[in-house]
Design a protein around this motif. Structure first.
Motif: not given
Length: 673
Positions: A333-337, A347-354, A367-380
């Motif tokens: 987690i420290d490295d992914w941050k 998005v890949d970085g956030y996915d691994n952090l999740i 779940l909070a990180v998923y919120d961030k990812v969905m902001e980055l890719e709202p149509n995925n």
């Protein structure tokens, strides 16, 4: 030398032998070994101070070895200058002789050779041209001039000369090889591949042709088959010249691409022994160690790899992935941050952090990180699907359904995922409906809706014939079985209607034995029904027929069974209707309920199983129940063999036959949530 295809693929050798051995190597500096380790562009590079600390503004006095090395370099430069002066004097002498002997071809050729030695390439080209005017063209001189043109980036002239040289000597491997190198620089990869292959066909152990063809196959024609050919080429090169470190370097690259981890480790170690700053080798060897589950060694190499460029996010991610495999999720987690500070929109970085948060059961963080990812890719549509599945895992069923429904509306074929959530909620009819619809959704997605509808029509014909056959067999005394009789085609919408009509025809017969067999058939049908929907009209007809039989003149056991079956069908028709709400917000959710002593003094355990519950009483057998609904106050279930209702509350269990008057089974507690 950069390891990508650049504008400098070979160097000019002296003309003393007129044989130019052309190589990929423009220089052999250690900077070359760091090129192209990872495909990412635009990474923030650290300053020198970040890498080595503050610069020393007062350098220390040079050591004796450093002084000696500087002196040797000065002496070499002085000798080189003397040689150039001697060569220039020779050129001046030949120039003077040409004033009176213009037609002497040897003078032109000799001056061309000397000019090439001291890098007067334009003059060398001019002299070779004059030589061929007087002596005629030869393959050797055309090749020499073509290579000089190439060194000046005059590719058209170089190609013309080399083509003519090859026409004159089509089996000359050095000329074919030189033209192959020229083709590479012009991105004529097919032509280069053909020339290198011709060289190898004539001279199978031509080191440079093998090396360059292998390199070409790796970098330009990458595929599994071509990597296999590249592996063969580079293996031969390493066999010919085992001390050539650059060949080993590229051999490691192709071994890595083919997943040959043990060999990657062996050859990467060889390269690092000779070139300890070959940073890419740490990357490849780390990946090999990781594949072999040697995580401590993988981590050591990954950390060393990071030291060359601490702010390269791909390197940070490599180490984080190793921490994950080691179960060191906090460090991951420290490295992914850190990775995401450098590349905040990855998005890949956030996915691994999740995934790291999930491994530590830090679900709110995930779940909070998923919120961030969905902001980055709202149509995925994948992101609401993944977030919905996680919400389901932590018991937020409403949130899970909302996310999965959103994903479906966005075009994702995620009915199976939503069905799993419905199963966890006890909404088995809705789960069944979603799984049935998944097949249609997949067919529709690939444009085969019409074919699917025809398949359904054909399947209904088979279903009708099967039910008719099984009803006839039932009248001979044969019982219905799950796999061969009842379950084939049970996802077809007409399945319930065909079976209800067929079985009802038996219990409404005038023949008492047929009626008895019909009751047995209904028992087999009900016990194996699961969540298949039942059409209301045919169900009511069957219920009426069974109730009539229960009130008739049949033996008491048959009448009792008919009465229970009528109640079973009425319950299951509602329970198996996808429109029925079997779950309420805030419903109880647990797996096991234990009663130390029931009203008869027996210990009892209720355990969730499949679509229902098993009741185990000490000294008795097992009783099965179909779960019907869940509320915040109780979980309600129904025994198909007895028409008995049971409710499990937080601290007690009750039973009833009419669903209105409830009696205590015993006080108990939830023992597995």
């Amino acid at each position: 030398m950069p390891l990508t295809m650049t504008k400098r693929f070979w160097i000019i050798a002296p003309f003393l032998s007129f044989t130019l051995l052309i190589g990929l190597i423009g220089s052999n500096t250690r900077q070359a070994w760091a090129a192209n380790c990872e495909p990412t562009d635009g990474e923030n590079r650290p300053s020198i101070e970040e890498l080595v600390g503050p610069l020393d503004k007062n350098p220390q006095e040079k050591t004796p070895d450093e002084v000696k090395a500087e002196q040797e370099q000065t002496d070499a430069q002085r000798r080189e200058k003397q040689v150039r002066e001697l060569r220039q004097a020779e050129i001046d002498r030949l120039t003077a002789k040409l004033q009176t002997s213009l037609d002497d071809p040897n003078l032109w050729l000799t001056r061309a050779r000397i000019r090439a030695e001291i890098d007067q390439r334009e003059g060398a080209i001019s002299d070779l041209t004059q030589f061929m005017k007087r002596k005629g063209k030869s393959a050797e001189q055309l090749a020499q001039r073509g290579k000089l043109y190439y060194s000046l980036n005059q590719f058209d002239e170089a190609e013309a000369d080399l083509n003519e040289a090859v026409q004159l000597e089509p089996d000359n491997t050095e000329m074919l090889y030189a033209r192959g190198k020229l083709y590479i620089d012009q991105w004529k990869t097919q032509e280069a591949y053909r020339d290198f292959s011709k060289v190898i066909a004539i001279e199978p152990r031509h080191k440079m042709a093998r090396f360059n063809r292998g390199y070409l196959l790796m970098g330009v024609k990458g595929s599994y088959g071509n990597y296999r050919q590249a592996l063969e080429d580079l293996k031969i090169v390493v066999d010919i010249d085992p001390d050539w470190v650059l060949a080993r370097y590229h051999y490691v690259r192709v071994l890595h691409s083919l997943g040959k981890s043990e060999e990657v480790i062996r050859h990467a170690t060889f390269v690092l022994w000779h070139e300890p700053d070959s940073e890419c080798m740490y990357s490849y060897r780390s990946a090999a160690y990781r594949f072999l589950d040697k995580f401590d060694l993988a981590l050591s190499d990954a950390t060393k790899y990071m030291e060359f460029n601490p702010r390269a996010e791909s390197r940070i991610g490599m180490r984080a992935a190793i921490y994950t495999r080691m179960g060191e999720h906090e460090k991951a987690i420290d490295d992914w941050k850190t990775y995401l500070k450098i590349k905040p929109n990855s998005v890949d970085g956030y996915d691994n952090l999740i995934e790291s948060y999930k491994a530590l059961k830090r679900y709110d963080d995930a779940l909070a990180v998923y919120d961030k990812v969905m902001e980055l890719e709202p149509n995925n549509s994948d992101w609401p699907r993944f977030r919905g599945m996680l919400k389901g895992d932590v018991g937020d069923f409403q949130g899970a359904l909302a996310d999965l429904t959103t994903s479906i509306e966005m075009g994702g074929n995620n009915y199976d995922n939503r069905a799993n959530i419905y199963d966890d909620m006890g909404e088995y009819a809705k789960a069944w409906a979603d799984r049935v619809y998944q097949t249609y959704a997949v067919k529709a997605f690939v444009g085969k809706t019409i074919e699917y509808e025809q398949e359904l029509a054909d399947e209904e014909k088979v279903l009708a014939a099967l039910v008719e056959q099984q009803i006839n067999l039932l009248q001979t005394g044969k019982r219905l079985t799950r796999s061969k009789s009842l379950w084939p085609h049970n996802k077809h919408s007409a399945w319930g209607g065909y079976w209800l009509r067929g079985l009802t025809s038996l219990v409404t017969s005038d023949n008492a034995e047929t009626q008895k067999l019909g009751v047995q058939g209904f028992r087999d049908f009900v016990d194996n029904l699961r969540a298949c929907p039942l059409p209301p009209e045919e169900t009511q007809t069957a219920v009426d027929a069974l109730n009539k039989l229960a009130a008739g003149d049949q033996p008491e056991p048959i009448k009792k069974e008919a009465s229970i079956l009528a109640k079973d069908l009425a319950v299951l028709q509602v329970a198996n209707d996808p429109q029925t709400e079997a779950w309420q917000p805030g419903s109880l959710y647990f797996k096991t309920f234990t009663i130390e002593k029931d009203e008869q003094g027996r210990s009892t355990e209720f355990r969730q199983f499949d679509m229902g519950w098993l009741e185990r009483k000490k000294g008795s057998g097992e009783n099965r129940f179909r779960e019907i609904r869940r509320t915040p106050q109780f979980i309600e279930m129904y025994a198909l063999d007895r028409a008995l209702w049971v409710r499990l509350e937080v601290d007690q269990a009750k039973w009833s036959f009419d669903r209105e008057n409830w009696k205590l089974i015993g006080k108990g507690e939830i023992t597995q949530r």
